[in-house]
Design an enzyme around this catalytic site. Structure first.
Site, mmCIF file in Angstrom:
data_model
loop_
_atom_site.group_PDB
_atom_site.id
_atom_site.type_symbol
_atom_site.label_atom_id
_atom_site.label_comp_id
_atom_site.label_asym_id
_atom_site.label_seq_id
_atom_site.Cartn_x
_atom_site.Cartn_y
_atom_site.Cartn_z
ATOM 1 N N ARG A 48 0.803 -1.243 -0.071
ATOM 2 C CA ARG A 48 0.020 -0.044 -0.161
ATOM 3 C C ARG A 48 0.771 1.399 -0.015
ATOM 4 N NH1 ARG A 48 -3.819 -3.270 1.670
ATOM 5 N NH2 ARG A 48 -2.167 -3.907 2.713
ATOM 6 N N THR A 49 1.761 1.349 0.934
ATOM 7 C CA THR A 49 2.853 2.532 0.956
ATOM 8 C C THR A 49 3.397 3.014 -0.163
ATOM 9 O OG1 THR A 49 2.707 2.302 3.502
ATOM 10 C CG2 THR A 49 4.317 3.767 2.453
ATOM 11 N N LYS A 78 26.407 -6.496 0.150
ATOM 12 C CA LYS A 78 27.766 -6.412 0.241
ATOM 13 C C LYS A 78 28.359 -5.620 1.475
ATOM 14 C CE LYS A 78 28.405 -6.561 -4.898
ATOM 15 N NZ LYS A 78 28.568 -5.853 -5.942
ATOM 16 N N ARG A 99 11.632 3.092 3.608
ATOM 17 C CA ARG A 99 11.226 2.342 4.619
ATOM 18 C C ARG A 99 12.491 1.237 5.006
ATOM 19 N NH1 ARG A 99 5.741 -1.015 4.835
ATOM 20 N NH2 ARG A 99 5.026 1.134 5.256
ATOM 21 N N HIS A 127 5.644 6.418 11.251
ATOM 22 C CA HIS A 127 5.270 6.424 9.993
ATOM 23 C C HIS A 127 4.392 7.713 9.709
ATOM 24 C CE1 HIS A 127 3.989 4.622 6.248
ATOM 25 N NE2 HIS A 127 3.349 3.567 6.779
HETATM 26 C C1 NCD Z 1 1.567 -0.289 8.590
HETATM 27 C C2 NCD Z 1 3.103 -0.259 8.681
HETATM 28 O O1 NCD Z 1 3.824 -0.712 7.768
HETATM 29 O O2 NCD Z 1 3.599 0.029 9.787
HETATM 30 N N1 NCD Z 1 1.284 -0.793 7.273
HETATM 31 C C3 NCD Z 1 1.251 0.434 6.478
HETATM 32 O O3 NCD Z 1 2.173 1.140 5.926
HETATM 33 N N2 NCD Z 1 -0.204 0.838 6.253
HETATM 34 C C4 NCD Z 1 1.058 -1.283 9.456
HETATM 35 C C5 NCD Z 1 1.521 -2.827 9.631
HETATM 36 O O4 NCD Z 1 2.195 -3.362 8.955
HETATM 37 O O5 NCD Z 1 0.813 -3.369 10.561
#
Ligand code: NCD
Length: 294
Positions: A48-49, A78, A99, A127
């Protein structure tokens, strides 16, 4: 606003500006990012993100380069440092969405980044863009950001979306409840952000009063012992039976992915806002990219 690292950095005015831009994005996509390139650098999996950032960039006329499994790429294998990777990607991209499994990694990366760096999750830290889309959803669904009772349910220890959303909620006259088993309770550094929040181990006594039930997944990947995860998994499950105890105007949210926290028989209830919430992610991320790069 150069980098987006923590939800802490947003003032009420910033939030207003982002939301007003996001509202415009719901009906029109200006081609304001033509010629710009966004790099999505994901050391932890995401659908999703990553997709919503990439779709947002495309919708604004920009282009995307992506490493959806950066941890498996040759540089990381590496032993290349995150800083060197960021310096390198700075040569190719106008902004970076990162991320990473380590808490604090986004801040480290931003220190060496000339281009805007957006934290899309740093371990169990924060986040911030999810928090903005969550708050945007609350505002849209409840028609206000005051006189609300928001209850967080599940993994409040490791859930970074909770950590970031609490940082935003404290700017508003909103009542917060925290529902978690003692071993997954909200860490003190976040608890102090919402000193009036009440803590529970079950949601039964507050269900009839909440306006927003924010349900989270138990974060399996953060557990050292999988045995412990198995014990915690399924601590709270929302079923259609649970929902009957809630107000007709209440809303159920979830950042996704869900495992078994909300049973699918809740999905058709108008109070289930989680699919609409995911869609809002696109508009809010379009607004953010436009503000950062436009
Ligand atoms: C969340 C995350 O990655 O922190 N997901 C997201 O980005 N919508 C929540 C999760 O992974 O539970």
């Amino acid at each position: 606003m150069k980098h987006i690292i923590s939800a802490d950095q947003f003032s009420l005015q910033d939030i207003e500006a982002i939301f007003s831009r996001a509202e415009t994005m719901e009906t029109a996509s200006p081609r304001s990012l033509q010629g710009k390139i966004l790099a999505t650098l994901f050391y932890e999996p995401s659908t999703r993100t990553r997709f919503s950032f990439e779709t947002a960039m495309h919708a604004l006329g920009g282009q995307v380069i992506t490493a959806e499994n950066a941890a498996g790429h040759s540089a990381a294998k590496k032993g290349e440092s995150l800083e060197d990777m960021i310096r390198t990607v700075n040569n190719y991209a106008d902004a970076i969405v990162l991320r990473h499994p380590d808490q604090g990694s986004a801040r480290v990366a931003a220190q060496v980044s000339r281009v805007p760096l957006i934290n899309a999750g740093d371990g169990s830290g924060e986040h911030p863009t999810q928090a903005l889309l969550d708050l945007y959803t609350i505002k849209k669904e409840c028609d206000r950001l005051q006189d609300l009772h928001v209850a967080f349910v599940g993994d409040l220890l490791y859930g970074r979306t909770v950590h970031s959303l609490l940082r935003l909620l404290r700017l508003f006259p909103i009542r917060v409840s925290l529902v978690a088993p003692p071993s997954l309770a909200l860490p003190p550094e976040y608890k102090q952000l919402v000193p009036h929040a009440r803590e529970y181990t079950t949601f039964d006594s507050i269900l009839a009063d909440v306006d927003v039930l924010y349900v989270t997944r138990v974060q399996q990947e953060r557990f050292v012992s999988q045995e412990e995860y198995q014990q915690m998994k399924g601590s709270y499950v929302i079923t259609s039976q649970t929902v009957t105890a809630m107000k007709s105007t209440a809303r159920i949210m979830h950042p996704f992915p869900r495992v078994d926290e909300i049973s699918s028989d809740v999905d058709n209830d108008p109070r289930a806002a989680y699919f609409r919430q995911a869609k809002n992610g696109l508009f809010v991320r379009m607004a953010l990219l436009d503000l950062l790069l436009g």
